[in-house]
Design a protein around this motif. Structure first.
Motif, PDB file in Angstrom:
ATOM      1  N   SER A  52       0.662  -1.142   0.097  1.00 35.01           N
ATOM      2  CA  SER A  52       0.116  -0.125   0.046  1.00 35.01           C
ATOM      3  C   SER A  52       0.799   1.234  -0.172  1.00 35.01           C
ATOM      4  N   GLY A  53       1.974   1.034   0.516  1.00 36.87           N
ATOM      5  CA  GLY A  53       3.202   2.397   0.474  1.00 36.87           C
ATOM      6  C   GLY A  53       3.577   2.278  -1.062  1.00 36.87           C
ATOM      7  N   VAL A  54       3.925   1.524  -1.518  1.00 36.45           N
ATOM      8  CA  VAL A  54       4.745   1.439  -2.852  1.00 36.45           C
ATOM      9  C   VAL A  54       3.651   1.509  -4.052  1.00 36.45           C
ATOM     10  N   PHE A  55       2.310   1.106  -3.902  1.00 38.96           N
ATOM     11  CA  PHE A  55       1.384   1.059  -5.131  1.00 38.96           C
ATOM     12  C   PHE A  55       1.209   2.669  -5.539  1.00 38.96           C
ATOM     13  N   PRO A  56       1.001   3.757  -4.899  1.00 36.06           N
ATOM     14  CA  PRO A  56       0.836   4.861  -5.309  1.00 36.06           C
ATOM     15  C   PRO A  56       1.945   5.343  -6.392  1.00 36.06           C
ATOM     16  N   ASN A  57       3.188   5.071  -6.030  1.00 31.21           N
ATOM     17  CA  ASN A  57       4.431   5.208  -6.779  1.00 31.21           C
ATOM     18  C   ASN A  57       4.097   4.529  -8.233  1.00 31.21           C
ATOM     19  N   GLY A  58       3.954   3.145  -8.047  1.00 31.33           N
ATOM     20  CA  GLY A  58       3.779   2.436  -9.195  1.00 31.33           C
ATOM     21  C   GLY A  58       2.693   2.807 -10.090  1.00 31.33           C
ATOM     22  N   GLU A  59       1.574   3.121  -9.312  1.00 32.39           N
ATOM     23  CA  GLU A  59       0.343   3.376 -10.268  1.00 32.39           C
ATOM     24  C   GLU A  59       0.738   4.816 -11.058  1.00 32.39           C
ATOM     25  N   GLU A  60       1.349   5.688 -10.482  1.00 31.04           N
ATOM     26  CA  GLU A  60       1.627   6.987 -11.014  1.00 31.04           C
ATOM     27  C   GLU A  60       2.681   6.614 -12.271  1.00 31.04           C
ATOM     28  N   MET A  61       3.647   5.736 -12.143  1.00 30.60           N
ATOM     29  CA  MET A  61       4.487   5.298 -13.272  1.00 30.60           C
ATOM     30  C   MET A  61       3.734   4.595 -14.492  1.00 30.60           C
ATOM     31  N   PHE A  62       2.841   3.765 -13.985  1.00 32.67           N
ATOM     32  CA  PHE A  62       2.000   3.029 -15.018  1.00 32.67           C
ATOM     33  C   PHE A  62       1.066   4.223 -15.730  1.00 32.67           C
ATOM     34  N   ILE A  63       0.561   5.060 -15.138  1.00 31.55           N
ATOM     35  CA  ILE A  63      -0.318   6.242 -15.949  1.00 31.55           C
ATOM     36  C   ILE A  63       0.710   7.014 -16.647  1.00 31.55           C
ATOM     37  N   ASP A  64       1.894   7.225 -16.396  1.00 28.73           N
ATOM     38  CA  ASP A  64       2.705   8.255 -17.053  1.00 28.73           C
ATOM     39  C   ASP A  64       3.194   7.213 -18.246  1.00 28.73           C
ATOM     40  N   ALA A  65       3.321   6.000 -18.138  1.00 34.90           N
ATOM     41  CA  ALA A  65       3.794   5.047 -19.329  1.00 34.90           C
ATOM     42  C   ALA A  65       2.442   5.096 -20.180  1.00 34.90           C
ATOM     43  N   VAL A  66       1.710   4.893 -19.879  1.00 31.36           N
ATOM     44  CA  VAL A  66       0.080   4.924 -20.751  1.00 31.36           C
ATOM     45  C   VAL A  66       0.151   6.272 -21.423  1.00 31.36           C
ATOM     46  N   ARG A  67       0.117   7.356 -20.695  1.00 31.07           N
ATOM     47  CA  ARG A  67       0.012   8.780 -21.320  1.00 31.07           C
ATOM     48  C   ARG A  67       1.418   8.763 -22.470  1.00 31.07           C
ATOM     49  N   HIS A  68       2.368   8.181 -22.230  1.00 30.36           N
ATOM     50  CA  HIS A  68       3.464   8.211 -23.412  1.00 30.36           C
ATOM     51  C   HIS A  68       3.216   7.767 -24.471  1.00 30.36           C
ATOM     52  N   PHE A  69       2.496   6.671 -24.657  1.00 30.96           N
ATOM     53  CA  PHE A  69       2.451   5.786 -25.552  1.00 30.96           C
ATOM     54  C   PHE A  69       0.815   5.841 -26.193  1.00 30.96           C
ATOM     55  N   ARG A  70       0.091   6.668 -25.744  1.00 33.69           N
ATOM     56  CA  ARG A  70      -1.095   6.953 -26.105  1.00 33.69           C
ATOM     57  C   ARG A  70      -1.205   7.491 -27.500  1.00 33.69           C
ATOM     58  N   PRO A  71      -0.246   8.396 -28.122  1.00 33.47           N
ATOM     59  CA  PRO A  71      -0.475   8.716 -29.243  1.00 33.47           C
ATOM     60  C   PRO A  71      -0.211   7.723 -30.480  1.00 33.47           C
ATOM     61  N   ALA A  72       0.603   6.678 -30.081  1.00 32.19           N
ATOM     62  CA  ALA A  72       0.902   5.351 -30.676  1.00 32.19           C
ATOM     63  C   ALA A  72      -0.356   4.622 -30.799  1.00 32.19           C
ATOM     64  N   VAL A  73      -1.441   4.488 -30.192  1.00 29.01           N
ATOM     65  CA  VAL A  73      -2.465   3.583 -30.292  1.00 29.01           C
ATOM     66  C   VAL A  73      -3.122   3.988 -31.597  1.00 29.01           C
ATOM     67  N   THR A  74      -3.339   2.900 -32.387  1.00 28.72           N
ATOM     68  CA  THR A  74      -4.113   3.052 -33.628  1.00 28.72           C
ATOM     69  C   THR A  74      -5.297   2.269 -33.639  1.00 28.72           C
ATOM     70  N   ASP A  75      -5.675   1.457 -32.575  1.00 23.34           N
ATOM     71  CA  ASP A  75      -6.809   0.658 -32.629  1.00 23.34           C
ATOM     72  C   ASP A  75      -8.063   1.484 -32.038  1.00 23.34           C
ATOM     73  N   PRO A  76      -9.010   1.990 -32.797  1.00 17.01           N
ATOM     74  CA  PRO A  76      -9.934   2.876 -32.072  1.00 17.01           C
ATOM     75  C   PRO A  76     -10.456   2.385 -30.767  1.00 17.01           C
ATOM     76  N   ASP A  77     -10.813   1.356 -30.669  1.00 17.90           N
ATOM     77  CA  ASP A  77     -11.608   0.632 -29.333  1.00 17.90           C
ATOM     78  C   ASP A  77     -10.491   0.687 -28.138  1.00 17.90           C
ATOM     79  N   LEU A  78      -9.068   0.426 -28.458  1.00 16.49           N
ATOM     80  CA  LEU A  78      -8.163   0.545 -27.622  1.00 16.49           C
ATOM     81  C   LEU A  78      -7.862   2.053 -27.360  1.00 16.49           C
TER      82      LEU A  78
END
Length: 82
Positions: A52-78
């Motif tokens: 529970s102490g580590v999760f917030p940092n990992g969650e933020e890292m995951f969200i940043d990674a998704v935002r970084h690769f969002r422009p590369a997503v070509t599938d409309p549903d995804l």
């Protein structure tokens, strides 16, 4: 150890005596919610605490990674899910 010797080591002022207390926490511990120990398993409770102490940092890292690769997503549903 004699009480006068103990008192002399507690402070430089011989008139001042610091009473040593021995609190009993047994009643307090009996009243605690035992569910925090994960069914009295202290190891699991500590693992969950660390997660529970580590999760917030990992969650933020995951969200940043998704935002970084969002422009590369070509599938409309995804793209809608992201």
């Amino acid at each position: 150890m004699p009480e006068s010797t103990l008192a002399a080591h507690q402070t430089r002022d011989p008139e001042r005596v610091i009473d040593v207390r021995h609190p009993d926490f047994a009643d307090l511990l009996r009243c605690l919610d035992r569910s925090i120990t994960s069914h009295d398993d202290v190891i699991t409770a500590h693992v969950l605490t660390v997660l529970s102490g580590v999760f917030p940092n990992g969650e933020e890292m995951f969200i940043d990674a998704v935002r970084h690769f969002r422009p590369a997503v070509t599938d409309p549903d995804l793209g809608r899910q992201v």
